[in-house]
Structure formats: C-alpha cells, structure tokens
Design a protein around this motif. Structure first.
Motif, PDB file in Angstrom:
ATOM      1  N   UNK A  33       0.826  -1.212   0.000  1.00  0.00           N
ATOM      2  CA  UNK A  33       0.000   0.000   0.000  1.00  0.00           C
ATOM      3  C   UNK A  33       0.859   1.260   0.000  1.00  0.00           C
ATOM      4  N   UNK A  34       1.926   1.257   0.773  1.00  0.00           N
ATOM      5  CA  UNK A  34       2.816   2.417   0.808  1.00  0.00           C
ATOM      6  C   UNK A  34       3.493   2.634  -0.539  1.00  0.00           C
ATOM      7  N   UNK A  35       3.812   1.569  -1.200  1.00  0.00           N
ATOM      8  CA  UNK A  35       4.488   1.695  -2.501  1.00  0.00           C
ATOM      9  C   UNK A  35       3.555   2.199  -3.593  1.00  0.00           C
ATOM     10  N   UNK A  36       2.258   2.239  -3.312  1.00  0.00           N
ATOM     11  CA  UNK A  36       1.305   2.784  -4.283  1.00  0.00           C
ATOM     12  C   UNK A  36       1.666   4.220  -4.635  1.00  0.00           C
ATOM     13  N   UNK A  37       2.216   4.943  -3.670  1.00  0.00           N
ATOM     14  CA  UNK A  37       2.607   6.323  -3.916  1.00  0.00           C
ATOM     15  C   UNK A  37       3.831   6.405  -4.810  1.00  0.00           C
ATOM     16  N   UNK A  38       4.552   5.334  -4.908  1.00  0.00           N
ATOM     17  CA  UNK A  38       5.760   5.266  -5.712  1.00  0.00           C
ATOM     18  C   UNK A  38       5.467   4.755  -7.115  1.00  0.00           C
ATOM     19  N   UNK A  39       4.236   4.348  -7.365  1.00  0.00           N
ATOM     20  CA  UNK A  39       3.801   3.801  -8.648  1.00  0.00           C
ATOM     21  C   UNK A  39       4.561   2.542  -9.030  1.00  0.00           C
ATOM     22  N   UNK A  40       4.911   1.768  -8.065  1.00  0.00           N
ATOM     23  CA  UNK A  40       5.554   0.479  -8.303  1.00  0.00           C
ATOM     24  C   UNK A  40       4.631  -0.602  -7.780  1.00  0.00           C
ATOM     25  N   UNK A  41       4.812  -1.799  -8.280  1.00  0.00           N
ATOM     26  CA  UNK A  41       4.067  -2.954  -7.784  1.00  0.00           C
ATOM     27  C   UNK A  41       5.029  -3.849  -7.030  1.00  0.00           C
ATOM     28  N   UNK A  42       4.513  -4.618  -6.105  1.00  0.00           N
ATOM     29  CA  UNK A  42       5.347  -5.594  -5.413  1.00  0.00           C
ATOM     30  C   UNK A  42       4.820  -6.979  -5.733  1.00  0.00           C
ATOM     31  N   UNK A  43       5.744  -7.885  -5.927  1.00  0.00           N
ATOM     32  CA  UNK A  43       5.395  -9.268  -6.187  1.00  0.00           C
ATOM     33  C   UNK A  43       6.273 -10.185  -5.360  1.00  0.00           C
ATOM     34  N   UNK A  58       2.391  -8.050 -17.877  1.00  0.00           N
ATOM     35  CA  UNK A  58       1.539  -8.246 -19.042  1.00  0.00           C
ATOM     36  C   UNK A  58       0.063  -8.271 -18.647  1.00  0.00           C
ATOM     37  N   UNK A  59      -0.238  -9.027 -17.587  1.00  0.00           N
ATOM     38  CA  UNK A  59      -1.606  -9.069 -17.083  1.00  0.00           C
ATOM     39  C   UNK A  59      -1.600  -9.539 -15.639  1.00  0.00           C
ATOM     40  N   UNK A  60      -2.738  -9.330 -14.988  1.00  0.00           N
ATOM     41  CA  UNK A  60      -2.913  -9.712 -13.596  1.00  0.00           C
ATOM     42  C   UNK A  60      -4.155 -10.577 -13.524  1.00  0.00           C
ATOM     43  N   UNK A  61      -4.047 -11.683 -12.812  1.00  0.00           N
ATOM     44  CA  UNK A  61      -5.169 -12.622 -12.745  1.00  0.00           C
ATOM     45  C   UNK A  61      -5.326 -13.136 -11.316  1.00  0.00           C
ATOM     46  N   UNK A  62      -6.563 -13.365 -10.906  1.00  0.00           N
ATOM     47  CA  UNK A  62      -6.794 -13.965  -9.601  1.00  0.00           C
ATOM     48  C   UNK A  62      -7.128 -15.441  -9.786  1.00  0.00           C
ATOM     49  N   UNK A  63      -6.553 -16.247  -8.909  1.00  0.00           N
ATOM     50  CA  UNK A  63      -6.811 -17.683  -8.875  1.00  0.00           C
ATOM     51  C   UNK A  63      -6.962 -18.049  -7.404  1.00  0.00           C
ATOM     52  N   UNK A  78       0.911 -11.349  -5.766  1.00  0.00           N
ATOM     53  CA  UNK A  78       0.743 -10.012  -5.211  1.00  0.00           C
ATOM     54  C   UNK A  78       0.108 -10.092  -3.834  1.00  0.00           C
ATOM     55  N   UNK A  79       0.564  -9.265  -2.901  1.00  0.00           N
ATOM     56  CA  UNK A  79      -0.084  -9.227  -1.594  1.00  0.00           C
ATOM     57  C   UNK A  79      -1.410  -8.467  -1.635  1.00  0.00           C
ATOM     58  N   UNK A  80      -1.701  -7.787  -2.753  1.00  0.00           N
ATOM     59  CA  UNK A  80      -2.920  -7.001  -2.889  1.00  0.00           C
ATOM     60  C   UNK A  80      -4.013  -7.808  -3.584  1.00  0.00           C
ATOM     61  N   UNK A  81      -5.235  -7.384  -3.402  1.00  0.00           N
ATOM     62  CA  UNK A  81      -6.378  -7.984  -4.102  1.00  0.00           C
ATOM     63  C   UNK A  81      -6.519  -7.305  -5.463  1.00  0.00           C
ATOM     64  N   UNK A  82      -7.293  -7.948  -6.345  1.00  0.00           N
ATOM     65  CA  UNK A  82      -7.419  -7.438  -7.712  1.00  0.00           C
ATOM     66  C   UNK A  82      -8.003  -6.023  -7.736  1.00  0.00           C
ATOM     67  N   UNK A  83      -9.018  -5.758  -6.925  1.00  0.00           N
ATOM     68  CA  UNK A  83      -9.617  -4.422  -6.932  1.00  0.00           C
ATOM     69  C   UNK A  83      -8.622  -3.363  -6.433  1.00  0.00           C
ATOM     70  N   UNK A  84      -7.727  -3.734  -5.515  1.00  0.00           N
ATOM     71  CA  UNK A  84      -6.707  -2.796  -5.046  1.00  0.00           C
ATOM     72  C   UNK A  84      -5.696  -2.509  -6.156  1.00  0.00           C
ATOM     73  N   UNK A  85      -5.331  -3.542  -6.892  1.00  0.00           N
ATOM     74  CA  UNK A  85      -4.416  -3.354  -8.023  1.00  0.00           C
ATOM     75  C   UNK A  85      -5.076  -2.513  -9.105  1.00  0.00           C
ATOM     76  N   UNK A  86      -6.355  -2.758  -9.350  1.00  0.00           N
ATOM     77  CA  UNK A  86      -7.082  -1.984 -10.360  1.00  0.00           C
ATOM     78  C   UNK A  86      -7.128  -0.510  -9.962  1.00  0.00           C
ATOM     79  N   UNK A  87      -7.390  -0.222  -8.694  1.00  0.00           N
ATOM     80  CA  UNK A  87      -7.400   1.167  -8.222  1.00  0.00           C
ATOM     81  C   UNK A  87      -6.033   1.812  -8.396  1.00  0.00           C
ATOM     82  N   UNK A  88      -4.997   1.087  -8.045  1.00  0.00           N
ATOM     83  CA  UNK A  88      -3.638   1.609  -8.129  1.00  0.00           C
ATOM     84  C   UNK A  88      -3.244   1.883  -9.579  1.00  0.00           C
ATOM     85  N   UNK A  89      -3.692   1.036 -10.491  1.00  0.00           N
ATOM     86  CA  UNK A  89      -3.288   1.141 -11.886  1.00  0.00           C
ATOM     87  C   UNK A  89      -4.280   1.929 -12.742  1.00  0.00           C
TER      88      UNK A  89
END
Length: 145
Positions: A33-43, A58-63, A78-89
């Motif tokens: 969440x803190x890195x959202x301000x940095x516009x980076x993703x964590x994996x 390339x893409x993000x998928x939930x399984x 990703x430690x984030x949920x899909x909706x959180x990633x969508x908001x960030x991106x």
C-alpha cells in the motif's frame, strides 16, 4: 501495531520506516500500500519481495482469491487484491478484461473478435487471453474501435 508520526521541517521528502519482528502477510500488504505512492508494484517469488514496474506486467489474474502478476516469462504473487491493483493502476494502461483479470494494453500484440461477443487477445509473449462479453464494450471504447 503502533503508529508514530514525527514532523521535521528540515527534511526534503517524506521518509517512512517500517520496523517489524518478521515480514508477514499484513506487513507485506502495508508495504504494498505504501508503494502505491511510488507507482511500483510488489510481487512475491521465491521467498523474496520484488519491486516491479507496471510496464513489465503483461496481465494480472486472480486464482483462488490470490492475485498473480504475469510478466514475459515470470509470475509473481501479489499481496494485494485485484480491486486494489485496479485502483492503483487506474488511469494507466491496465483495463479490466474479466471478473478476475486486468490486462496491460501496452502488452497486447493483436486482438480478434470471438463468437458470443468476446475478444481474444494475443499478448507480446504469445499468451492468449479473453475479454468477457461484459467488458468488451469498454475495452473497444478504450482502443477507439
């Protein structure tokens, strides 16, 4: 968890320090969440946390309620949920392609209409994804089709 805030007018930028006994899921989420301000993703991969540029995904998928970031040849969790990633991106090159998928438009090589109103996408790495009927109109509008 204890939160402390100190102000120092002599600082040039904001510094956030996280101290923890061990890196667990809640701490990983906090860092993401803190890195959202940095516009980076964590994996997460191989027990390490990787800093990723959104352009490299390339893409993000939930399984099974877990989000995975797919690069050209590598997959990260990703430690984030899909909706959180969508908001960030949001506002960038990522677009919802289905209930459980976000696609980086900059990594789409070709698209083809399918029966039933879906779109088939061919990614730059050769993988094929589908845009569901529900998301096809927004996808076409974004591409100017």
């Amino acid at each position: 968890m204890r939160i402390e805030l100190r102000t120092d007018p002599s600082l040039q930028e904001t510094v956030v320090t996280v101290e923890c006994p061990a890196l667990d899921d809640s701490t990983a989420r906090l860092l993401a969440s803190l890195r959202a301000f940095d516009h980076k993703l964590t994996g997460l991969r191989d027990g390490q946390t990787w800093l990723l540029e959104p352009a490299d995904v390339f893409y993000i998928e939930t399984v099974d309620k877990l989000a995975f970031l797919y690069g050209e040849t590598t997959v990260w969790e990703s430690p984030l949920r899909l909706y959180e990633l969508e908001d960030r991106l949001s506002g960038g090159s990522f677009l919802r392609a289905g209930k459980s998928c976000l696609v980086n438009l900059d990594r789409v090589r070709a698209l083809r209409p399918e029966m039933g109103g879906r779109l088939e996408l061919t990614m730059q790495n050769g993988e094929r994804l589908f845009v569901s009927r529900q998301y096809t109109p927004a996808f076409k509008q974004r591409l100017g089709l």
